[in-house]
Design an enzyme around this catalytic site. Sequence first.
Site, short mmCIF file in Angstrom:
data_model
loop_
_atom_site.label_atom_id
_atom_site.label_comp_id
_atom_site.label_asym_id
_atom_site.label_seq_id
_atom_site.Cartn_x
_atom_site.Cartn_y
_atom_site.Cartn_z
N ASP A 120 3.82 5.97 -7.34
CA ASP A 120 2.75 5.02 -7.03
C ASP A 120 2.82 3.88 -8.04
O ASP A 120 2.99 4.12 -9.24
CB ASP A 120 1.37 5.69 -7.13
CG ASP A 120 1.09 6.60 -5.94
OD1 ASP A 120 1.14 6.11 -4.80
OD2 ASP A 120 0.85 7.79 -6.16
N ASN A 128 -2.02 -8.21 -5.99
CA ASN A 128 -2.23 -8.53 -4.57
C ASN A 128 -3.52 -9.33 -4.38
O ASN A 128 -3.58 -10.26 -3.57
CB ASN A 128 -2.28 -7.23 -3.77
CG ASN A 128 -1.81 -7.40 -2.34
OD1 ASN A 128 -0.88 -8.14 -2.07
ND2 ASN A 128 -2.46 -6.72 -1.42
N HIS A 133 -1.30 -11.91 -0.69
CA HIS A 133 -0.47 -10.88 -0.06
C HIS A 133 1.01 -11.24 -0.07
O HIS A 133 1.87 -10.35 -0.11
CB HIS A 133 -0.93 -10.65 1.38
CG HIS A 133 -2.30 -10.03 1.48
ND1 HIS A 133 -2.58 -8.77 1.01
CD2 HIS A 133 -3.46 -10.50 1.99
CE1 HIS A 133 -3.85 -8.48 1.22
NE2 HIS A 133 -4.41 -9.53 1.81
N ASP A 137 3.78 -8.76 -1.27
CA ASP A 137 4.92 -8.37 -0.43
C ASP A 137 6.24 -8.62 -1.16
O ASP A 137 7.17 -7.81 -1.08
CB ASP A 137 4.91 -9.16 0.88
CG ASP A 137 3.80 -8.71 1.81
OD1 ASP A 137 3.18 -7.66 1.55
OD2 ASP A 137 3.54 -9.42 2.81
N ASP A 163 1.63 0.97 -1.67
CA ASP A 163 2.48 0.87 -2.86
C ASP A 163 3.03 2.23 -3.25
O ASP A 163 3.31 2.49 -4.42
CB ASP A 163 1.71 0.25 -4.02
CG ASP A 163 0.49 1.08 -4.42
OD1 ASP A 163 0.15 2.03 -3.68
OD2 ASP A 163 -0.12 0.79 -5.47
#
Length: 226
Positions: A120, A128, A133, A137, A163
């Site tokens: 994680d 983010n 975003h 990404d 994630d």
Amino acid sequence: MGAIVFRIAIIIGLTELVIMLALSAIPHRMHGETMSGLQAALVSLLNPFLLILIASPIIYAWVVKPYVVERDAAQAEITHLAHVDPLTQLANRRLVDQHLQVALAQCTRHGHRGALIVLDLNGFKPINDQHGHDAGDALLAAVGTRLRTCLRTEDVVGRLGGDEFAVVVGHLDADPDQAIAKARCIAEKLIREISLPVEYGGRSLQVGASLGIALLEAVDTGVEAV
């Protein structure tokens, strides 16, 4: 389908036209008033079934082969989309599960140990939220590339969602202590790679990672148990 039928009709029509032109080029009076053998042969070729047979190589090259190639490409694309995460181009959860089943079967068959490493990202959500975003990404894609390049070719890395990532490591060692030690070395390498900054839009984005390791070994261990 309509386009295919149209192409076949054009090919057959052109074949028939060529035969008719050949007939018209032969003098009508050959050997008296009787039709010549060549004319009779050409007329017989105007049979629809023979026309299709004569035109079959062209039909295959112009109609059938392009259709087969297009169909196979579409099927390959569907298979790819069904098993690959579109953002990172890593295996998705479904494909990770399939490789995990294979790894478990190999551990059972050969008596060695493998490992499942689940990671994680730490600090991803603030990036983010603060940078958007697109930045998130880009960071996920960069992490995916790093994970893929620092593993062996036989190992599988996938994105489970958000994630969260998973790595299926095959043959490590028959000895469980050695296997877990090797898995930890791989995990430490993954964390180091993930922790390197990612440059995006003139900014340096950086995350960490927390992970868990499960040893693949038991005969009766299933994917759900792992």
